[in-house]
Design a protein around this motif. Structure first.
Motif, PDB file in Angstrom:
ATOM      1  N   ALA A   3       0.761  -1.338   0.121  1.00 31.58           N
ATOM      2  CA  ALA A   3       0.071  -0.081  -0.220  1.00 31.58           C
ATOM      3  C   ALA A   3       0.872   1.042   0.107  1.00 31.58           C
ATOM      4  CB  ALA A   3      -0.865  -0.070   1.076  1.00 31.58           C
ATOM      5  N   ALA A   4       1.988   1.343   0.735  1.00 28.58           N
ATOM      6  CA  ALA A   4       2.936   2.357   0.946  1.00 28.58           C
ATOM      7  C   ALA A   4       3.368   2.602  -0.511  1.00 28.58           C
ATOM      8  CB  ALA A   4       3.779   2.057   1.780  1.00 28.58           C
ATOM      9  N   TYR A   7       0.786   4.027  -2.756  1.00 33.31           N
ATOM     10  CA  TYR A   7       0.551   5.251  -2.538  1.00 33.31           C
ATOM     11  C   TYR A   7       1.588   6.402  -3.231  1.00 33.31           C
ATOM     12  CZ  TYR A   7       0.334   9.553   0.101  1.00 33.31           C
ATOM     13  OH  TYR A   7       0.338  10.923   0.638  1.00 33.31           O
ATOM     14  N   ASN A   8       3.014   5.787  -2.815  1.00 35.84           N
ATOM     15  CA  ASN A   8       3.955   6.646  -3.239  1.00 35.84           C
ATOM     16  C   ASN A   8       4.233   6.850  -4.798  1.00 35.84           C
ATOM     17  OD1 ASN A   8       5.524   8.184  -1.139  1.00 35.84           O
ATOM     18  ND2 ASN A   8       5.179   6.010  -0.360  1.00 35.84           N
ATOM     19  N   ASP A  19       3.869  12.194   5.022  1.00 33.86           N
ATOM     20  CA  ASP A  19       3.889  11.018   5.131  1.00 33.86           C
ATOM     21  C   ASP A  19       4.381  10.415   6.131  1.00 33.86           C
ATOM     22  OD1 ASP A  19       2.855  10.709   2.461  1.00 33.86           O
ATOM     23  OD2 ASP A  19       4.774  10.111   1.559  1.00 33.86           O
ATOM     24  N   SER A  22       6.750   5.069   8.114  1.00 34.92           N
ATOM     25  CA  SER A  22       6.609   3.597   7.610  1.00 34.92           C
ATOM     26  C   SER A  22       6.253   3.834   6.131  1.00 34.92           C
ATOM     27  CB  SER A  22       5.617   2.708   8.374  1.00 34.92           C
ATOM     28  OG  SER A  22       4.244   3.427   8.406  1.00 34.92           O
ATOM     29  N   THR A  23       5.519   4.561   5.828  1.00 31.89           N
ATOM     30  CA  THR A  23       5.253   4.939   4.618  1.00 31.89           C
ATOM     31  C   THR A  23       6.255   5.210   3.394  1.00 31.89           C
ATOM     32  OG1 THR A  23       2.815   5.728   4.902  1.00 31.89           O
ATOM     33  CG2 THR A  23       3.520   6.003   2.738  1.00 31.89           C
ATOM     34  N   TYR A  27       8.674   2.608   0.815  1.00 30.94           N
ATOM     35  CA  TYR A  27       8.844   3.098  -0.314  1.00 30.94           C
ATOM     36  C   TYR A  27      10.248   3.073  -0.725  1.00 30.94           C
ATOM     37  CZ  TYR A  27       8.282   6.094  -4.583  1.00 30.94           C
ATOM     38  OH  TYR A  27       8.843   6.423  -5.917  1.00 30.94           O
ATOM     39  N   SER A 100       8.144  12.057  -2.153  1.00 35.04           N
ATOM     40  CA  SER A 100       7.851  11.364  -0.904  1.00 35.04           C
ATOM     41  C   SER A 100       8.756  11.877   0.309  1.00 35.04           C
ATOM     42  CB  SER A 100       8.240  10.128  -1.195  1.00 35.04           C
ATOM     43  OG  SER A 100       8.008   9.249   0.159  1.00 35.04           O
ATOM     44  N   ARG A 104       7.809  13.633   3.601  1.00 35.80           N
ATOM     45  CA  ARG A 104       8.442  13.038   4.986  1.00 35.80           C
ATOM     46  C   ARG A 104       8.788  14.214   5.863  1.00 35.80           C
ATOM     47  NH1 ARG A 104       7.618  11.541   9.073  1.00 35.80           N
ATOM     48  NH2 ARG A 104       9.544  10.879  10.165  1.00 35.80           N
ATOM     49  N   PRO A 193      -0.298   5.581   9.179  1.00 35.03           N
ATOM     50  CA  PRO A 193       0.702   4.760   8.580  1.00 35.03           C
ATOM     51  C   PRO A 193      -0.083   3.846   7.267  1.00 35.03           C
ATOM     52  CG  PRO A 193       0.859   4.480  10.582  1.00 35.03           C
ATOM     53  CD  PRO A 193      -0.287   5.274  10.434  1.00 35.03           C
ATOM     54  N   LEU A 194       0.674   3.656   6.212  1.00 37.21           N
ATOM     55  CA  LEU A 194       0.000   2.616   5.113  1.00 37.21           C
ATOM     56  C   LEU A 194       0.389   1.206   5.256  1.00 37.21           C
ATOM     57  CD1 LEU A 194       0.033   4.905   2.035  1.00 37.21           C
ATOM     58  CD2 LEU A 194      -1.959   4.553   3.725  1.00 37.21           C
TER      59      LEU A 194
END
Length: 194
Positions: A3-4, A7-8, A19, A22-23, A27, A100, A104, A193-194
């Protein structure tokens, strides 16, 4: 994790918002593994070509010295091609991580312009590497002649120049691991978090 990554990849041009750590790190792990896989795939044809040169020379009855000489002659071409492919791969990776990393930074309350600083330093490091390419090829030639004093001088210079390329990586590691701002900050609400 998937999922992360998804998403990115679907938010490559979104520099606003935040973000979670963990996401971001899932990535980055995906990008590092992809970078390694592509680098390995690029190096295989070069290694195969060099082995083919050695085998052909051996079949023709060339001496060990002649086989080494043919391989070293081919290495200069290989180094040039490999360097340019590495530059392109670095530019692609840099483009894929920019948004990303900015999000972050926002999550930890830091300004996104730090991403620009990391990109500029990386571009400088790539420029230095390109400018030093012929010296690297020359170093391979010097290895054949045994001029170890000049080789050591070139190696010292390459080491110092190479340190510049580690600055953006250190920025990503340190700032990417920085703790999140609790709750909402000026860049938006705390991300899940994803």
């Amino acid at each position: 994790m998937l999922a992360a990554i998804k998403y990115n990849l679907t938010h490559l041009t979104v520099f606003e918002g935040r973000d979670a750590r963990s996401t971001f790190w899932f990535y980055v792990l995906f990008l590092v593994l992809a970078h390694l896989a592509v680098s390995f795939a690029i190096s295989l044809p070069f290694a195969g070509s060099m082995m083919g040169t050695a085998i052909t020379a051996a079949r023709e009855g060339a001496s060990d010295a002649e086989v080494r000489q043919r391989m070293m002659a081919q290495m200069g071409t290989m180094m040039r091609s490999s360097m340019w492919m590495s530059v392109v791969l670095s530019l692609v990776t840099m483009a894929l991580v920019a948004a990303s990393f900015t999000r972050r930074l926002h999550d930890s309350g830091k300004p996104g312009w730090l991403t620009v600083v990391a990109i500029v330093i990386q571009l400088v490091a790539l420029g230095i590497a390109i400018a030093s390419l012929e010296d690297a090829v020359r170093m391979v030639v010097l290895a054949r002649t045994g001029d170890f004093a000049e080789i050591q001088g070139l190696q010292r210079r390459f080491f110092l120049q190479g340190l510049i390329g580690w600055i953006p990586i250190a920025m990503i590691i340190v700032l990417g691991a920085w703790p999140s701002t609790p709750g909402e900050n000026r860049y938006g609400p705390k991300p899940a978090p994803l």
